[in-house]
Design a protein around this motif. Sequence first.
Motif, PDB file in Angstrom:
ATOM      1  N   LEU A  45      35.907 -20.006  38.876  1.00  0.00           N
ATOM      2  CA  LEU A  45      37.083 -21.213  38.795  1.00  0.00           C
ATOM      3  C   LEU A  45      37.474 -21.508  40.241  1.00  0.00           C
ATOM      4  CD1 LEU A  45      37.063 -20.099  36.105  1.00  0.00           C
ATOM      5  CD2 LEU A  45      39.298 -21.237  35.892  1.00  0.00           C
ATOM      6  N   TYR A  46      37.199 -22.679  41.066  1.00  0.00           N
ATOM      7  CA  TYR A  46      37.815 -22.999  42.265  1.00  0.00           C
ATOM      8  C   TYR A  46      38.866 -23.964  42.265  1.00  0.00           C
ATOM      9  CZ  TYR A  46      33.406 -20.688  43.123  1.00  0.00           C
ATOM     10  OH  TYR A  46      32.071 -19.979  43.360  1.00  0.00           O
ATOM     11  N   GLY A  47      39.888 -24.001  43.322  1.00  0.00           N
ATOM     12  CA  GLY A  47      40.881 -25.030  43.443  1.00  0.00           C
ATOM     13  C   GLY A  47      42.024 -24.618  42.831  1.00  0.00           C
ATOM     14  N   TYR A  48      42.847 -25.328  42.223  1.00  0.00           N
ATOM     15  CA  TYR A  48      44.195 -25.014  41.824  1.00  0.00           C
ATOM     16  C   TYR A  48      44.093 -24.178  40.484  1.00  0.00           C
ATOM     17  CZ  TYR A  48      49.230 -25.867  41.209  1.00  0.00           C
ATOM     18  OH  TYR A  48      50.634 -25.793  40.948  1.00  0.00           O
ATOM     19  N   THR A  49      43.605 -23.012  40.695  1.00  0.00           N
ATOM     20  CA  THR A  49      43.439 -22.117  39.453  1.00  0.00           C
ATOM     21  C   THR A  49      44.796 -21.572  38.751  1.00  0.00           C
ATOM     22  OG1 THR A  49      43.043 -20.206  40.726  1.00  0.00           O
ATOM     23  CG2 THR A  49      41.061 -21.505  40.131  1.00  0.00           C
ATOM     24  N   SER A  50      45.825 -21.589  39.490  1.00  0.00           N
ATOM     25  CA  SER A  50      46.841 -21.049  38.939  1.00  0.00           C
ATOM     26  C   SER A  50      47.766 -21.923  37.781  1.00  0.00           C
ATOM     27  CB  SER A  50      48.083 -20.775  40.183  1.00  0.00           C
ATOM     28  OG  SER A  50      48.197 -22.041  40.706  1.00  0.00           O
ATOM     29  N   SER A  51      47.084 -23.005  37.894  1.00  0.00           N
ATOM     30  CA  SER A  51      47.488 -24.117  36.976  1.00  0.00           C
ATOM     31  C   SER A  51      46.935 -23.949  35.578  1.00  0.00           C
ATOM     32  CB  SER A  51      47.378 -25.531  37.385  1.00  0.00           C
ATOM     33  OG  SER A  51      45.929 -25.790  37.543  1.00  0.00           O
ATOM     34  N   ILE A  52      45.890 -23.027  35.586  1.00  0.00           N
ATOM     35  CA  ILE A  52      44.969 -22.883  34.204  1.00  0.00           C
ATOM     36  C   ILE A  52      45.811 -21.951  33.142  1.00  0.00           C
ATOM     37  CG2 ILE A  52      42.846 -22.068  33.194  1.00  0.00           C
ATOM     38  CD1 ILE A  52      43.063 -24.909  34.803  1.00  0.00           C
TER      39      ILE A  52
ATOM     40  N   GLU B 286      30.321 -27.068  20.256  1.00  0.00           N
ATOM     41  CA  GLU B 286      31.115 -26.086  19.430  1.00  0.00           C
ATOM     42  C   GLU B 286      31.903 -25.225  20.286  1.00  0.00           C
ATOM     43  OE1 GLU B 286      29.027 -23.938  16.667  1.00  0.00           O
ATOM     44  OE2 GLU B 286      27.689 -23.200  17.866  1.00  0.00           O
ATOM     45  N   GLY B 287      32.915 -24.761  19.968  1.00  0.00           N
ATOM     46  CA  GLY B 287      33.664 -23.818  20.615  1.00  0.00           C
ATOM     47  C   GLY B 287      33.115 -22.260  20.112  1.00  0.00           C
ATOM     48  N   VAL B 288      32.845 -21.600  21.211  1.00  0.00           N
ATOM     49  CA  VAL B 288      32.388 -20.252  20.902  1.00  0.00           C
ATOM     50  C   VAL B 288      33.390 -19.028  20.983  1.00  0.00           C
ATOM     51  CG1 VAL B 288      30.815 -18.516  21.692  1.00  0.00           C
ATOM     52  CG2 VAL B 288      30.056 -20.914  21.606  1.00  0.00           C
ATOM     53  N   ALA B 289      34.051 -19.115  22.120  1.00  0.00           N
ATOM     54  CA  ALA B 289      35.096 -18.014  22.597  1.00  0.00           C
ATOM     55  C   ALA B 289      35.993 -18.754  23.466  1.00  0.00           C
ATOM     56  CB  ALA B 289      34.567 -16.776  22.918  1.00  0.00           C
ATOM     57  N   VAL B 290      37.416 -18.535  23.290  1.00  0.00           N
ATOM     58  CA  VAL B 290      38.266 -19.181  24.034  1.00  0.00           C
ATOM     59  C   VAL B 290      39.309 -18.323  24.376  1.00  0.00           C
ATOM     60  CG1 VAL B 290      37.807 -21.578  23.413  1.00  0.00           C
ATOM     61  CG2 VAL B 290      39.785 -20.503  22.252  1.00  0.00           C
ATOM     62  N   ALA B 291      40.201 -18.253  25.233  1.00  0.00           N
ATOM     63  CA  ALA B 291      41.449 -17.300  25.374  1.00  0.00           C
ATOM     64  C   ALA B 291      42.583 -18.100  26.134  1.00  0.00           C
ATOM     65  CB  ALA B 291      40.989 -16.065  26.540  1.00  0.00           C
ATOM     66  N   GLY B 292      43.782 -17.776  25.361  1.00  0.00           N
ATOM     67  CA  GLY B 292      44.939 -18.671  26.342  1.00  0.00           C
ATOM     68  C   GLY B 292      46.212 -18.077  25.359  1.00  0.00           C
ATOM     69  N   GLY B 293      47.255 -18.127  25.886  1.00  0.00           N
ATOM     70  CA  GLY B 293      48.573 -17.800  25.547  1.00  0.00           C
ATOM     71  C   GLY B 293      48.613 -16.188  24.809  1.00  0.00           C
ATOM     72  N   GLY B 294      47.733 -15.447  25.487  1.00  0.00           N
ATOM     73  CA  GLY B 294      47.732 -13.753  25.129  1.00  0.00           C
ATOM     74  C   GLY B 294      46.922 -13.622  24.213  1.00  0.00           C
ATOM     75  N   ARG B 295      46.011 -14.631  23.813  1.00  0.00           N
ATOM     76  CA  ARG B 295      44.918 -14.370  22.465  1.00  0.00           C
ATOM     77  C   ARG B 295      43.670 -14.791  22.991  1.00  0.00           C
ATOM     78  NH1 ARG B 295      47.528 -16.969  17.124  1.00  0.00           N
ATOM     79  NH2 ARG B 295      45.670 -15.663  16.345  1.00  0.00           N
TER      80      ARG B 295
ATOM     81  N   ALA C 182      38.312 -25.258  30.961  1.00  0.00           N
ATOM     82  CA  ALA C 182      39.616 -24.958  31.506  1.00  0.00           C
ATOM     83  C   ALA C 182      40.603 -25.767  31.091  1.00  0.00           C
ATOM     84  CB  ALA C 182      39.463 -24.096  32.720  1.00  0.00           C
ATOM     85  N   ASP C 183      41.942 -25.556  30.972  1.00  0.00           N
ATOM     86  CA  ASP C 183      42.858 -26.494  30.814  1.00  0.00           C
ATOM     87  C   ASP C 183      44.047 -26.039  31.366  1.00  0.00           C
ATOM     88  OD1 ASP C 183      43.093 -29.425  29.579  1.00  0.00           O
ATOM     89  OD2 ASP C 183      44.936 -28.338  29.106  1.00  0.00           O
ATOM     90  N   PHE C 184      45.362 -26.992  31.783  1.00  0.00           N
ATOM     91  CA  PHE C 184      46.372 -26.664  32.255  1.00  0.00           C
ATOM     92  C   PHE C 184      47.504 -26.705  31.365  1.00  0.00           C
ATOM     93  CE2 PHE C 184      47.640 -30.735  32.095  1.00  0.00           C
ATOM     94  CZ  PHE C 184      46.591 -31.599  32.385  1.00  0.00           C
ATOM     95  N   ARG C 185      47.395 -27.171  30.014  1.00  0.00           N
ATOM     96  CA  ARG C 185      48.254 -27.033  29.095  1.00  0.00           C
ATOM     97  C   ARG C 185      48.681 -26.004  28.180  1.00  0.00           C
ATOM     98  NH1 ARG C 185      45.760 -32.785  27.161  1.00  0.00           N
ATOM     99  NH2 ARG C 185      43.950 -31.422  27.870  1.00  0.00           N
ATOM    100  N   VAL C 186      49.822 -25.320  28.255  1.00  0.00           N
ATOM    101  CA  VAL C 186      49.924 -23.995  27.688  1.00  0.00           C
ATOM    102  C   VAL C 186      49.874 -23.969  26.214  1.00  0.00           C
ATOM    103  CG1 VAL C 186      51.879 -22.504  27.468  1.00  0.00           C
ATOM    104  CG2 VAL C 186      51.679 -23.905  29.600  1.00  0.00           C
ATOM    105  N   PRO C 187      49.167 -23.330  25.536  1.00  0.00           N
ATOM    106  CA  PRO C 187      48.676 -22.950  24.098  1.00  0.00           C
ATOM    107  C   PRO C 187      50.422 -22.792  23.575  1.00  0.00           C
ATOM    108  CG  PRO C 187      47.515 -21.592  25.255  1.00  0.00           C
ATOM    109  CD  PRO C 187      48.196 -22.131  26.231  1.00  0.00           C
ATOM    110  N   SER C 188      50.660 -23.327  22.366  1.00  0.00           N
ATOM    111  CA  SER C 188      51.769 -23.211  21.524  1.00  0.00           C
ATOM    112  C   SER C 188      51.379 -21.823  20.756  1.00  0.00           C
ATOM    113  CB  SER C 188      51.990 -24.261  20.621  1.00  0.00           C
ATOM    114  OG  SER C 188      51.198 -24.359  19.720  1.00  0.00           O
ATOM    115  N   MET C 189      52.547 -21.529  20.043  1.00  0.00           N
ATOM    116  CA  MET C 189      52.468 -20.151  19.369  1.00  0.00           C
ATOM    117  C   MET C 189      51.928 -20.470  18.053  1.00  0.00           C
ATOM    118  SD  MET C 189      54.122 -18.107  21.013  1.00  0.00           S
ATOM    119  CE  MET C 189      54.316 -16.665  19.808  1.00  0.00           C
ATOM    120  N   ARG C 190      51.634 -21.466  17.647  1.00  0.00           N
ATOM    121  CA  ARG C 190      50.852 -21.938  16.364  1.00  0.00           C
ATOM    122  C   ARG C 190      49.423 -22.379  16.351  1.00  0.00           C
ATOM    123  NH1 ARG C 190      55.561 -25.671  13.357  1.00  0.00           N
ATOM    124  NH2 ARG C 190      57.339 -24.201  13.329  1.00  0.00           N
TER     125      ARG C 190
END
Length: 129
Positions: free
Chosen positions: A24-31, A46-55, A96-104
Amino acid sequence: QVQLVESGGGSVQAGGSLRLSCALYGYTSSISKVGWFRQAPGKEREGVAVAGGGRSYYADSVAGRFTISQDNAKNTVYLQMNRREPEDTAMYFCAADFRVPSMRETFATMTNPNRYFYWGQGTQVTVSS
């Protein structure tokens, strides 16, 4: 702005292992979430494996065989693929995306391609039997 560059694709025999990398290059702290998707000819992405929100979330077809990990110091996301199967043959994309995952969040919501703003160009993985 964030740029993603995948590497590590190639051909491997069934049962073998391969590790994909996504730099990842650029403004990576936003991811806030990263993921690996794949698309085989004639099929939808199709989604294979994703990570976000500690999961981490895995497709049933790869659970126990694939592992997503991150090296924040190197701004790199990995996909370790073990016990490869011919059905794993596809173009693999890092996202990658900058929007924070929810708890649900669920696997379905976390692997919705529309929820990822940044995409790499993809790397081809071919598994022969």
